[in-house]
Design a protein around this motif. Sequence first.
Motif: not given
Length: 106
Positions: A90, A95-96, A98-99
């Motif tokens: 996560l 998350l990073q 995907c960002h």
Amino acid sequence: MNGDSASVRNRQLDCCGGLSNVDYSKIDASAMADVLRYVDPLDARFCVAVVAILFNPFFWNVVARWEHRTRGLTRLFGGPYLACCPWASLSSVVLQCCHRSASVHF
């Protein structure tokens, strides 16, 4: 004999005199020019991607050091293995990335 071996060692360590002996006028910058034709370093999406790439290891290191000192994630999740999976998936890896991927849509 001792003085000769020391001078030979010094010459081996200083093989080219550092960067002061580099003639920058002879550098072939055509490869960099080719890259800059495809990449705009002033584009906002490019800057976001660079910041995300640089931030990810820094963030990982800070939280890992905090976890090593306090065992906060281990206590929160009830064990080291249970804390590792949510933290890795996560917080930084998923998350990073995907960002970064979403911000650099082509």
